[in-house]
Scaffold this motif. Structure first.
Motif: not given
Length: 156
Positions: A94-116
């Protein structure tokens, strides 16, 4: 409802995210899960739908369920005049459209910066968050689409 799943290991994390703004909070969803990004679309209401289901929209002949993420996350309504954008994803065919205020950019963050999720994150966010990234000037909450799109989950 089962409790939130354990955060993914760094090696299991997506490497690239589409970022979006929701009530001033930067969020990210895996770019591989995004089918389309749409500007304001006509949305037909669905009688007796849950309050966070804004209605249905038509995407090239397919019916797409529009989810108001502000309502889903118990955030205040959007300010008058804000034209939401829709981030289209698919779950269980099924397709879903998530309504948000704004779609910004594509990011590739450093995995070391991920936290629970930290204990100070409100429960309405932790319910739908896979964790977060500490970026230079902000926090990016990684949305867990499988939990976010489970329409049987009641918002707090």
């Amino acid at each position: 409802m089962a409790g939130p799943s354990a955060p993914p290991a760094a090696t299991e994390l997506p490497t690239t995210y589409v970022t979006l703004n929701l009530a001033g909070q930067l969020c990210g969803v895996p770019v591989s899960a995004v089918r389309d990004v749409l500007r304001q679309q006509p949305i037909a209401p669905v009688p007796m739908a849950p309050p966070d289901v804004a209605g249905n929209l038509n995407l090239r002949g397919r019916i797409v369920t529009a989810i108001n993420l502000r309502r889903r996350l118990n955030l205040p309504p959007a300010p008058p005049g804000l034209q939401p954008m829709a981030l289209v994803t698919e779950s269980n065919g099924e397709l879903y459209a998530l309504l948000v205020d704004q779609v910004c950019e594509v990011l590739s963050p450093d995995r070391k910066r991920f936290e629970p999720n930290p204990p100070t994150l409100p429960v309405t966010w932790t319910k739908y968050s896979a964790g977060l990234y500490r970026l230079e000037n902000s926090l990016m909450i990684v949305l867990d689409l499988s939990r976010l799109l489970a329409l049987s989950v009641e918002a707090s």
